[in-house]
Design a protein around this motif. Structure first.
Motif: not given
Length: 367
Positions: A285-303
Motif C-alpha cells: 500500500l505505502c511503497k508501491r501504491f503511494g498509500g492508495g486507494p487501490v483495489g483489493l484484487s490489485t493489492l492481493a496480486v502485489a503480495v
C-alpha cells in the motif's frame, strides 16, 4: 475414525463427546487440544457478556427439562466458537455431533445427519453460512418443527415422506453472520457475538494453558506473547507453543521475556502482532501504491495472495488497529501504517495523510 481417534459417521459428521467426557489419551496433539479447551462456562475466559447470557439460557432449559433454543455464535476466527459449542453440550450433559457447512452440499446429507440424532443431542454446524441452499431450506423446518420431508422418487411420481425428529439443539457458528439468510438467522433463539479479547484476558488464558501444558513461564514472557496475539486465543496458544519450542532449544526451558521476544521475531511476529502477510499488505500500500486507494484484487496480486485471503485474514485486524482504510475506491493506508513502517506519508488528496472526507448527510465518502 478421525485422526484423533474420534468415531466418524457415514455422513461425514463425527461424535465429539469423547473430547468432553474423556479428553485423555496418549497422542500429544490430543492432549494439547484437550488441555487448551475449557470444558465448562465457569472456565471459559473472556466474553463475559456472552457467557452470562448463555448461562442463563442453559440453566433455564435445565430447569424446564427441555433442550434449549438453538444458538448462533458469530465472530472472527479463533475466538472460541467451537469451544463454546462443546461447553453447551457439556453443560447439558448431552452428546455433540460436529459437522460443517461446506460438508453439507445436498439436502440428503443433512437429512442423514438429522435422522440419526438422539433426543437432546447437540448438532454443531461450523461455518453454517456456507451450507447449500437446499440444505438450508430443510434445516428451517427441522429447527422449527423437528421434522424433515424426505423426497422419494423423481418427477411427477415423487413422494414426500415426513420424518419426525426428536427435540435437539442446533449450535451454528459463522465468521460472516451477514451472509446468513434471514429465515435461517431468525430461527436461532439466542445469538452471541464474540469479540476480540483484551491483553489481560489473553494473559490469563496463557497462564492457565502454560500450567496445563507443564510450561515454565514468567509473567513478563506471558504478557509479551499476549500483546502480540491480535486479541485471539487461537493465535495466543499457537505462539505459546512456538515460544516454548524456542526456549527448549535455544534457551533455558523457561518462557521468559527474552525467549518470547527472540522466538516471535524468528517467526516474523512484530511487537503489534503483525505477521509477514500484514506487513506485506502495508508495504504494498505505502511503497508501491503511494498509500492508495487501490483495489483489493490489485493489492492481493502485489503480495502474492488470493483476494479472499487478504480480505478475511489480514484486513480485519489492519482496519481494526487503524492501519488500513476501506473506501469506495479501494483500500488506503491509514496514518498508523506509515508510522509503523517508519515511512513519511505523501501529501495529496486520497492518500493516508489526507483521508477522504466522510459526508455525514449523504452517509458516504466524498469522491
Amino acid at each position: 475414525m478421525t485422526d484423533d481417534g474420534l468415531e466418524r459417521h457415514g455422513d461425514d459428521s463425527y461424535d465429539a463427546t469423547s473430547r468432553i467426557v474423556d479428553p485423555g489419551g496418549d497422542a500429544d496433539e490430543r492432549r494439547v487440544e484437550a488441555a487448551l479447551r475449557p470444558r465448562r462456562l465457569a472456565e471459559f475466559p473472556g466474553q463475559p457478556r456472552v457467557s452470562d447470557q448463555l448461562a442463563l439460557v442453559l440453566e433455564a432449559a435445565r430447569r424446564r427439562g427441555a433442550p434449549p433454543d438453538h444458538v448462533l455464535l458469530s465472530g472472527p476466527p479463533g475466538l472460541g466458537k467451537t469451544s463454546l459449542a462443546m461447553i453447551i453440550a457439556a453443560e447439558l450433559e448431552q452428546p455433540i455431533r460436529i459437522t460443517s457447512g461446506p460438508a453439507i452440499q445436498h439436502a440428503g446429507d443433512l437429512a442423514a445427519i438429522l435422522s440419526s440424532l438422539a433426543e437432546g443431542e447437540v448438532l454443531f454446524l461450523d461455518e453454517i453460512h456456507r451450507m447449500a441452499r437446499p440444505a438450508e431450506e430443510m434445516l428451517y423446518l427441522a429447527m422449527e418443527d423437528f421434522r424433515v420431508d424426505v423426497v422419494v422418487g423423481k418427477g411427477p411420481g415423487a413422494t414426500a415422506i415426513p420424518l419426525e425428529l426428536p427435540p435437539f439443539t442446533v449450535v451454528g457458528a459463522t465468521t460472516r453472520a451477514g451472509l446468513l439468510p434471514a429465515p435461517l438467522r431468525d430461527r436461532f433463539g439466542f445469538t452471541g457475538h464474540l469479540d476480540y479479547y483484551t491483553a489481560e484476558d489473553l494473559s490469563a488464558i496463557l497462564t492457565r494453558n502454560a500450567d496445563l501444558l507443564g510450561v515454565d513461564a514468567t509473567r513478563q514472557g506471558i504478557d509479551e506473547i499476549a500483546g502480540r496475539s491480535r486479541g485471539t486465543p487461537r493465535i495466543a496458544n499457537r505462539l505459546l507453543r512456538r515460544v516454548r519450542d524456542y526456549a527448549q532449544v535455544h534457551g533455558k526451558g523457561v518462557v521468559d521475556h527474552a525467549a518470547a521476544r527472540a522466538a516471535l521475531e524468528l517467526f516474523d511476529v512484530d511487537a503489534r502482532g503483525l505477521d509477514r502477510l500484514d506487513r506485506g499488505v502495508l508495504e504494498a500500500l505505502c511503497k508501491r501504491f503511494g498509500g492508495g486507494p487501490v483495489g483489493l484484487s490489485t493489492l492481493a496480486v502485489a503480495v502474492g495472495e488470493e483476494p479472499d485471503t487478504v480480505e478475511t485474514v489480514a484486513e480485519p485486524y489492519l482496519v481494526r488497529e487503524g492501519y488500513m482504510i476501506r473506501t469506495p475506491r479501494g483500500r488506503a493506508a491509514a496514518p498508523g501504517a506509515w508510522e509503523h513502517l517508519g515511512l513519511t506519508p505523501p501529501d495529496g488528496p486520497g492518500t493516508s495523510a489526507t483521508p477522504l472526507p466522510f459526508d455525514e448527510g449523504e452517509g458516504r465518502f466524498a469522491l
